[in-house]
Design a protein around this motif. Structure first.
Motif, short mmCIF file in Angstrom:
data_model
loop_
_atom_site.label_atom_id
_atom_site.label_comp_id
_atom_site.label_asym_id
_atom_site.label_seq_id
_atom_site.Cartn_x
_atom_site.Cartn_y
_atom_site.Cartn_z
N ASP A 176 -46.76 23.96 -5.57
CA ASP A 176 -46.70 22.72 -6.33
C ASP A 176 -45.88 21.70 -5.55
OD1 ASP A 176 -46.25 20.67 -8.27
OD2 ASP A 176 -46.48 22.14 -9.87
N ILE A 177 -46.49 20.55 -5.26
CA ILE A 177 -45.77 19.51 -4.50
C ILE A 177 -45.24 18.41 -5.41
CG2 ILE A 177 -46.94 19.97 -2.31
CD1 ILE A 177 -48.67 17.45 -2.89
N GLN A 178 -45.41 18.58 -6.73
CA GLN A 178 -44.82 17.63 -7.67
C GLN A 178 -43.69 18.29 -8.46
OE1 GLN A 178 -47.66 15.31 -9.85
NE2 GLN A 178 -48.99 15.23 -8.08
N ALA A 179 -43.98 19.44 -9.05
CA ALA A 179 -42.92 20.21 -9.70
C ALA A 179 -42.47 21.25 -8.67
CB ALA A 179 -43.45 20.89 -10.96
N ILE A 180 -41.81 20.78 -7.67
CA ILE A 180 -41.42 21.62 -6.53
C ILE A 180 -40.46 22.70 -7.03
CG2 ILE A 180 -40.32 21.63 -4.26
CD1 ILE A 180 -41.14 18.56 -4.17
N PRO A 181 -40.85 23.97 -6.85
CA PRO A 181 -40.03 25.05 -7.42
C PRO A 181 -38.55 24.98 -7.04
CG PRO A 181 -42.12 25.94 -6.69
CD PRO A 181 -42.06 24.50 -6.22
N SER A 182 -38.25 24.78 -5.78
CA SER A 182 -36.85 24.79 -5.35
C SER A 182 -36.10 23.53 -5.74
CB SER A 182 -36.77 24.99 -3.83
OG SER A 182 -37.40 23.90 -3.18
N ALA B 114 -34.05 25.95 -14.38
CA ALA B 114 -33.87 27.40 -14.58
C ALA B 114 -32.41 27.82 -14.45
CB ALA B 114 -34.73 28.17 -13.58
N ALA B 115 -31.68 27.18 -13.55
CA ALA B 115 -30.27 27.54 -13.35
C ALA B 115 -29.38 27.11 -14.51
CB ALA B 115 -29.76 26.92 -12.05
N ALA B 116 -29.77 26.07 -15.21
CA ALA B 116 -28.90 25.50 -16.23
C ALA B 116 -29.13 26.02 -17.64
CB ALA B 116 -29.04 23.98 -16.23
N ILE B 117 -30.34 26.47 -17.94
CA ILE B 117 -30.65 26.89 -19.32
C ILE B 117 -30.31 28.37 -19.49
CG2 ILE B 117 -32.46 27.16 -21.06
CD1 ILE B 117 -33.97 24.86 -19.72
#
Length: 180
Positions: free
Chosen positions: A101-107, A114-117
């Protein structure tokens, strides 16, 4: 994400789009880039009263407390969601994104979410792009809107939809069973 408590930050968006290394994250997506230029968008942001009014509410809260869990596909602009609002999310959240995914780039976009929730789980699908989650395209779509209809070799959009659909059914079955 907003319906379960994520809030956006104008300052974070300005900084993100000004940073050279993340400028790609602020480019117009293919579905509108042939209709508007980045200059058009900047002009609307500065001159259009309706756009200015809408943008004045960017940081508002849109939490809907009736929502008990969220299954989120390819969330864009995770870098613009405030970490404090993400940390305050208490409902279960399942994030699904493609590694290509080049829009919702995983990293860059999904990792901060993901790190905050505290109640999150994350699935990263190999070789899947942003538009793989859209409907399967017919031959006309594959010819005229290649950016939206093209998937990487070996990616079966139909199979991805079945897989993600099954995950969603399982997720909601597990997370909503106690409120039935």
């Amino acid at each position: 994400m907003a319906s379960v408590g994520a809030r956006l930050s104008t300052a974070q968006m300005v900084a993100l789009c000004a940073a050279r290394e993340s400028a790609n994250a602020c480019k117009l997506p293919p579905e509108i880039s042939d209709k508007f230029s980045e200059a058009d968008v900047k002009k609307m942001l500065s001159d259009n009263p309706r756009v200015k009014e809408a943008m004045s509410h960017m940081e508002d809260a849109y939490t809907d407390h009736r929502i008990r869990s969220a299954f989120v596909l390819a969330p864009v602009f995770g870098q613009v969601m405030t970490s404090s609002s993400l940390a305050a999310i208490t409902v279960p959240v399942e994030l699904v994104v493609g590694s290509a995914d080049i829009q919702a780039i995983p990293s860059a976009s999904v990792a901060p979410i993901a790190a905050a929730i505290p109640t999150v789980s994350l699935e990263v699908l190999p070789s899947v792009g942003h538009y793989t989650f859209m409907p399967v395209c017919n031959s006309r779509g594959k010819t005229y809107v290649k950016d939206l209809c093209g998937d990487a070799d070996g990616v079966d959009r139909d199979a991805i939809h079945r897989r993600v659909g099954a995950w969603a059914v399982d997720f909601f079955g597990r997370t909503l069973e106690k409120i039935r």
